[in-house]
Write a protein that holds these residues in place. Structure first.
Motif, mmCIF file in Angstrom:
data_model
loop_
_atom_site.group_PDB
_atom_site.id
_atom_site.type_symbol
_atom_site.label_atom_id
_atom_site.label_comp_id
_atom_site.label_asym_id
_atom_site.label_seq_id
_atom_site.Cartn_x
_atom_site.Cartn_y
_atom_site.Cartn_z
ATOM 1 N N THR A 161 0.806 -1.220 0.000
ATOM 2 C CA THR A 161 0.000 0.000 0.000
ATOM 3 C C THR A 161 0.837 1.267 0.000
ATOM 4 O OG1 THR A 161 -0.172 -0.012 2.418
ATOM 5 C CG2 THR A 161 -1.895 -1.161 1.179
ATOM 6 N N GLN A 162 2.015 1.243 0.614
ATOM 7 C CA GLN A 162 2.812 2.458 0.733
ATOM 8 C C GLN A 162 4.041 2.488 -0.167
ATOM 9 O OE1 GLN A 162 3.390 4.108 4.651
ATOM 10 N NE2 GLN A 162 1.720 2.900 5.516
ATOM 11 N N PHE A 163 4.502 1.322 -0.613
ATOM 12 C CA PHE A 163 5.694 1.298 -1.451
ATOM 13 C C PHE A 163 5.430 0.801 -2.859
ATOM 14 C CE2 PHE A 163 7.386 1.595 2.772
ATOM 15 C CZ PHE A 163 8.461 2.454 2.625
ATOM 16 N N GLY A 164 4.207 0.362 -3.143
ATOM 17 C CA GLY A 164 3.814 0.093 -4.511
ATOM 18 C C GLY A 164 4.075 -1.297 -5.031
ATOM 19 N N ALA A 165 4.542 -2.228 -4.169
ATOM 20 C CA ALA A 165 4.672 -3.610 -4.622
ATOM 21 C C ALA A 165 3.284 -4.207 -4.790
ATOM 22 C CB ALA A 165 5.468 -4.428 -3.610
ATOM 23 N N ASP A 166 3.180 -5.246 -5.624
ATOM 24 C CA ASP A 166 1.874 -5.894 -5.711
ATOM 25 C C ASP A 166 1.712 -6.822 -4.506
ATOM 26 O OD1 ASP A 166 2.929 -8.461 -6.194
ATOM 27 O OD2 ASP A 166 2.658 -8.330 -8.353
ATOM 28 N N ASP A 167 0.533 -7.399 -4.378
ATOM 29 C CA ASP A 167 0.254 -8.225 -3.212
ATOM 30 C C ASP A 167 0.348 -9.714 -3.539
ATOM 31 O OD1 ASP A 167 -1.971 -8.439 -4.783
ATOM 32 O OD2 ASP A 167 -3.415 -7.850 -3.239
ATOM 33 N N GLY A 168 1.102 -10.050 -4.563
ATOM 34 C CA GLY A 168 1.272 -11.443 -4.949
ATOM 35 C C GLY A 168 2.119 -12.217 -3.959
ATOM 36 N N ALA A 169 1.972 -13.535 -3.998
ATOM 37 C CA ALA A 169 2.665 -14.386 -3.038
ATOM 38 C C ALA A 169 4.180 -14.298 -3.176
ATOM 39 C CB ALA A 169 2.205 -15.838 -3.206
ATOM 40 N N LEU A 170 4.706 -14.261 -4.399
ATOM 41 C CA LEU A 170 6.156 -14.275 -4.559
ATOM 42 C C LEU A 170 6.784 -12.959 -4.120
ATOM 43 C CD1 LEU A 170 8.528 -16.021 -5.285
ATOM 44 C CD2 LEU A 170 8.338 -15.279 -7.662
ATOM 45 N N ALA A 171 6.041 -11.868 -4.120
ATOM 46 C CA ALA A 171 6.560 -10.623 -3.556
ATOM 47 C C ALA A 171 6.899 -10.826 -2.078
ATOM 48 C CB ALA A 171 5.536 -9.498 -3.720
ATOM 49 N N GLN A 172 6.026 -11.538 -1.375
ATOM 50 C CA GLN A 172 6.257 -11.820 0.040
ATOM 51 C C GLN A 172 7.359 -12.862 0.218
ATOM 52 O OE1 GLN A 172 2.498 -12.855 1.821
ATOM 53 N NE2 GLN A 172 1.472 -11.036 1.033
ATOM 54 N N GLU A 173 7.325 -13.895 -0.592
ATOM 55 C CA GLU A 173 8.318 -14.963 -0.486
ATOM 56 C C GLU A 173 9.714 -14.444 -0.814
ATOM 57 O OE1 GLU A 173 4.826 -18.106 -1.767
ATOM 58 O OE2 GLU A 173 6.301 -17.418 -3.242
ATOM 59 N N TYR A 174 9.805 -13.517 -1.752
ATOM 60 C CA TYR A 174 11.089 -12.891 -2.076
ATOM 61 C C TYR A 174 11.691 -12.203 -0.862
ATOM 62 C CZ TYR A 174 13.621 -8.574 -3.350
ATOM 63 O OH TYR A 174 14.497 -7.523 -3.379
ATOM 64 N N VAL A 175 10.872 -11.508 -0.073
ATOM 65 C CA VAL A 175 11.359 -10.826 1.119
ATOM 66 C C VAL A 175 11.982 -11.830 2.079
ATOM 67 C CG1 VAL A 175 10.655 -9.539 3.173
ATOM 68 C CG2 VAL A 175 9.740 -8.898 0.934
ATOM 69 N N VAL A 176 11.290 -12.940 2.321
ATOM 70 C CA VAL A 176 11.815 -13.971 3.221
ATOM 71 C C VAL A 176 13.111 -14.557 2.662
ATOM 72 C CG1 VAL A 176 11.330 -16.189 4.319
ATOM 73 C CG2 VAL A 176 9.486 -14.512 4.027
ATOM 74 N N ALA A 247 7.557 -10.711 -7.798
ATOM 75 C CA ALA A 247 8.845 -10.551 -7.125
ATOM 76 C C ALA A 247 9.560 -9.295 -7.602
ATOM 77 C CB ALA A 247 9.719 -11.780 -7.367
ATOM 78 N N LEU A 248 9.514 -9.034 -8.891
ATOM 79 C CA LEU A 248 10.176 -7.845 -9.432
ATOM 80 C C LEU A 248 9.526 -6.568 -8.907
ATOM 81 C CD1 LEU A 248 10.796 -8.950 -13.127
ATOM 82 C CD2 LEU A 248 12.496 -8.716 -11.301
ATOM 83 N N SER A 249 8.222 -6.612 -8.674
ATOM 84 C CA SER A 249 7.557 -5.423 -8.142
ATOM 85 C C SER A 249 8.043 -5.130 -6.726
ATOM 86 C CB SER A 249 6.036 -5.606 -8.148
ATOM 87 O OG SER A 249 5.586 -6.434 -7.088
ATOM 88 N N ALA A 250 8.297 -6.184 -5.931
ATOM 89 C CA ALA A 250 8.815 -5.987 -4.583
ATOM 90 C C ALA A 250 10.250 -5.472 -4.624
ATOM 91 C CB ALA A 250 8.739 -7.296 -3.793
ATOM 92 N N ALA A 251 11.069 -6.047 -5.513
ATOM 93 C CA ALA A 251 12.454 -5.594 -5.634
ATOM 94 C C ALA A 251 12.516 -4.125 -6.040
ATOM 95 C CB ALA A 251 13.199 -6.462 -6.648
ATOM 96 N N SER A 252 11.658 -3.730 -6.957
ATOM 97 C CA SER A 252 11.618 -2.344 -7.402
ATOM 98 C C SER A 252 11.142 -1.411 -6.291
ATOM 99 C CB SER A 252 10.702 -2.218 -8.617
ATOM 100 O OG SER A 252 10.549 -0.868 -9.012
ATOM 101 N N ALA A 253 10.149 -1.880 -5.522
ATOM 102 C CA ALA A 253 9.545 -1.033 -4.494
ATOM 103 C C ALA A 253 10.542 -0.615 -3.430
ATOM 104 C CB ALA A 253 8.371 -1.764 -3.841
ATOM 105 N N VAL A 254 11.564 -1.428 -3.173
ATOM 106 C CA VAL A 254 12.515 -1.110 -2.108
ATOM 107 C C VAL A 254 13.850 -0.623 -2.653
ATOM 108 C CG1 VAL A 254 11.455 -2.554 -0.343
ATOM 109 C CG2 VAL A 254 13.093 -3.578 -1.919
#
Length: 306
Positions: A161-176, A247-254
């Motif tokens: 919600t604040q950094f623009g990553a999507d809410d897909g499972a691999l976005a979360q799994e990538y963080v772990v 996953a790429l959306s999470a990497a980009s968001a941070v």
């Protein structure tokens, strides 16, 4: 990346954080997006939080580890199967911890090394680590002083919600998987390089972060072949293109540039500690496409950006 419904989750690899107040090495935790931005640049994905100013306090949910060191067998009892991991962020973290650790335990003997099991502390609100106060405003990190990963699952909502990553499972799994990349770096004697030198796009700190992104990509490449010991079934289903985009959306968001621009309206590369959005995506894909940890040596290239 979805879990196979019938795999078994091993909750012994995680524990709940206990309550406590900030002492030496604790964090000053600001409220709202401003506090997250300040701390995320130093902490999200693994920089030692003991380098930040002391202070702060927090209360956490009842701990899995009780007085006298006994483990509470009722903690995370809602997380038993892959189906639970598909419906719950908390259970998804546990399943990902299981998969990542099983992968590195099987992979490292090829290099004549042995994986050292690393617990994840799942908490709500705040808890104490050996590196200081962990908070849901700080984000996930690996603490080398107690060899543990700290995650508040509510961070994933912040990431979306604040950094623009999507809410897909691999976005979360990538963080772990990224945090366990830092645990691997620690076991290989590499993590200390993050504290050597200054900041900037080619600094040691950035190279350590991008290496962890790459290691997360290596796990991603192999994840659908890593079996649950109890059933013999892979923890995770085969990847889809949508998973990789997640996953790429999470990497980009941070990426440092994206966070700085959102927080201040300008980008200051000289202060980067984690790398640009483009470089974070690049190194995740390097690990994913090669599936080889030897291709994650960010210290062997002249520039991590090119």
């Amino acid at each position: 990346m979805s879990f196979n419904d019938d795999v078994t989750l091993d909750t012994s690899q995680v524990r709940s954080g206990g309550g406590g107040s900030g002492g030496p090495g604790g964090l000053v935790v600001g409220g709202g997006l401003g506090g997250i931005v300040v701390l995320i640049l130093a902490l999200v994905f693994g920089i030692d939080p003991s380098q930040l100013p002391t202070g702060g306090s927090g209360q956490a949910a009842p701990g899995q580890v009780q007085a006298g060191g006994e483990v509470d067998p009722t903690a995370f009892q809602e997380c038993r199967t892959g189906a639970d991991a598909n419906r719950s962020d908390t259970c998804r973290v546990i399943g990902t911890v299981n998969s990542v650790q099983a992968f590195w335990a099987g992979e490292l003997p090829r290099y004549k090394r042995e994986w050292q099991e690393t617990p994840t502390v799942l908490y709500s609100g705040a808890t104490q680590s050996a590196c200081g106060t962990a908070s849901n405003q700080v984000g996930p990190f690996y603490c080398p002083l107690d060899k543990s990963v700290y995650i508040d699952a509510s961070f994933f909502q912040v990431l979306s919600t604040q950094f623009g990553a999507d809410d897909g499972a691999l976005a979360q799994e990538y963080v772990v998987a990224h945090e366990y990349g830092h645990a691997l770096q620690d076991q290989l004697g590499l993590l200390g390089k993050a504290q050597q030198g200054g900041t900037g796009p080619e600094s040691n700190g950035v190279r350590i972060e991008l290496m962890a992104d790459c290691l997360a990509g290596v796990w991603t490449q192999h994840a659908s072949q890593v079996p649950d010991e109890d059933t013999g079934t892979p923890f995770l289903k085969p990847l889809t293109d949508a998973d990789i985009e997640s996953a790429l959306s999470a990497a980009s968001a941070v990426g440092d540039d994206r966070i700085q621009e959102a927080a201040t309206g300008r980008v200051s590369p000289e202060s980067w500690t984690h790398g640009s959005s483009a470089s974070r995506q690049k190194w995740f894909l390097q690990g994913y496409r090669t599936g080889d940890l030897n291709q994650c040596d960010t210290f062997a290239v002249a520039s991590v950006e090119s």
